[in-house]
Design a protein around this motif. Structure first.
Motif, PDB file in Angstrom:
ATOM      1  N   ARG A 222       0.838  -1.204   0.000  1.00  0.00           N
ATOM      2  CA  ARG A 222       0.000   0.000   0.000  1.00  0.00           C
ATOM      3  C   ARG A 222       0.873   1.255   0.000  1.00  0.00           C
ATOM      4  O   ARG A 222       0.630   2.201  -0.749  1.00  0.00           O
ATOM      5  N   PHE A 223       1.908   1.249   0.861  1.00  0.00           N
ATOM      6  CA  PHE A 223       2.839   2.384   0.944  1.00  0.00           C
ATOM      7  C   PHE A 223       3.523   2.598  -0.406  1.00  0.00           C
ATOM      8  O   PHE A 223       3.651   3.725  -0.894  1.00  0.00           O
ATOM      9  N   ALA A 224       3.977   1.490  -1.022  1.00  0.00           N
ATOM     10  CA  ALA A 224       4.680   1.581  -2.306  1.00  0.00           C
ATOM     11  C   ALA A 224       3.778   2.129  -3.402  1.00  0.00           C
ATOM     12  O   ALA A 224       4.198   2.951  -4.223  1.00  0.00           O
ATOM     13  N   LEU A 225       2.517   1.698  -3.424  1.00  0.00           N
ATOM     14  CA  LEU A 225       1.580   2.167  -4.441  1.00  0.00           C
ATOM     15  C   LEU A 225       1.219   3.641  -4.225  1.00  0.00           C
ATOM     16  O   LEU A 225       1.126   4.415  -5.181  1.00  0.00           O
ATOM     17  N   GLU A 226       1.038   4.016  -2.967  1.00  0.00           N
ATOM     18  CA  GLU A 226       0.650   5.400  -2.663  1.00  0.00           C
ATOM     19  C   GLU A 226       1.772   6.384  -2.970  1.00  0.00           C
ATOM     20  O   GLU A 226       1.522   7.554  -3.260  1.00  0.00           O
ATOM     21  N   HIS A 227       3.041   5.913  -2.892  1.00  0.00           N
ATOM     22  CA  HIS A 227       4.163   6.840  -3.062  1.00  0.00           C
ATOM     23  C   HIS A 227       5.004   6.509  -4.296  1.00  0.00           C
ATOM     24  O   HIS A 227       6.140   6.984  -4.422  1.00  0.00           O
ATOM     25  N   GLY A 228       4.458   5.709  -5.189  1.00  0.00           N
ATOM     26  CA  GLY A 228       5.115   5.445  -6.465  1.00  0.00           C
ATOM     27  C   GLY A 228       6.441   4.734  -6.370  1.00  0.00           C
ATOM     28  O   GLY A 228       7.323   4.942  -7.198  1.00  0.00           O
TER      29      GLY A 228
END
Length: 231
Positions: A222-228
């Motif tokens: 989720r963190f990776a997707l939200e922050h590219g």
């Protein structure tokens, strides 16, 4: 597969002699001429055990040990000190700082090999016990997280992106692991893709948790997707 050792010593003669003896004893040995060089190598690799001289320029063995023990990746890593100092006070300082064994120079290389073999055997036995205790719940939890990740991926295009709240520097291998975790792959699948061991994949995932401040694969994705961060 032989154990990977990191040998850190600023004296070329001793460094090469110890390296040769350890390799003849069946170990894989990476050498570094100082603590800074050893630390840099460890940002891309995790050895099974570190052997370090104490008296070194710039960063001595005690400072190097402190740096390792403050990093979650290396808190349980077996560490052996080699030193010309044989005083009891120096040994006590080393043990208080978290060293596992202390061998004053000159030493019998067979004794060093025995110490290394003993520390690795104890570490492996502890890891096996831990694995037996938690294997079933870990697998169940992992399966749940994989399902959650796959659900997240179906909403990927709807997730708005923003810059990460803090600077995150990922090594190329960490980025590769992150990308595959974000695809919903399990550790065995990632290990197969990257042609490495499951144990190494677990280490990289732990590093990703530490660098992103997350505690689970679902949070990480989720963190990776939200922050590219996932590519």
């Amino acid at each position: 597969m032989s154990a990977q050792l990191l040998l850190v010593d600023d004296e070329p003669g001793i460094r090469e002699a110890v390296k040769d003896y350890l390799q003849e004893s069946g170990f894989s040995v990476q050498v570094a001429s100082n603590a800074l060089e050893g630390w840099e190598w460890m940002q891309m690799n995790t050895p099974d055990l570190v052997i370090s001289d104490v008296m070194m320029p710039q960063v001595d063995g005690y400072q190097f040990l402190k740096q390792l023990r403050e990093d979650p990746r290396f808190q349980a890593l077996p560490i052996v000190f080699l030193t010309a100092k044989g005083m009891t006070g120096d040994r006590i300082q080393g043990y208080h700082a978290g060293v596992d064994a202390y061998l004053p120079k000159p030493f019998d290389p067979d004794e060093l090999v025995a110490i290394v073999e003993n520390l690795l055997a104890r570490r492996n036995a502890k890891a096996a016990t831990t694995k037996d205790d938690v294997e079933t719940p870990d697998l169940a939890e992992l399966a749940t997280q994989i399902a959650q990740i796959k659900a997240l991926l179906t909403q990927r295009n709807a997730i708005s992106q923003s810059p990460a709240p803090f600077k995150i520097d990922l090594t190329p291998r960490e980025q590769s692991v992150l990308n595959l975790v974000a695809e919903g792959l399990m550790n065995k699948e990632i290990a197969r893709r990257l042609e490495t061991s499951v144990r190494n994949v677990e280490k990289y995932v732990s590093r990703l948790f530490s660098k992103t401040g997350t505690n689970s694969r679902t949070e990480l994705v989720r963190f990776a997707l939200e922050h590219g961060l996932a590519k």
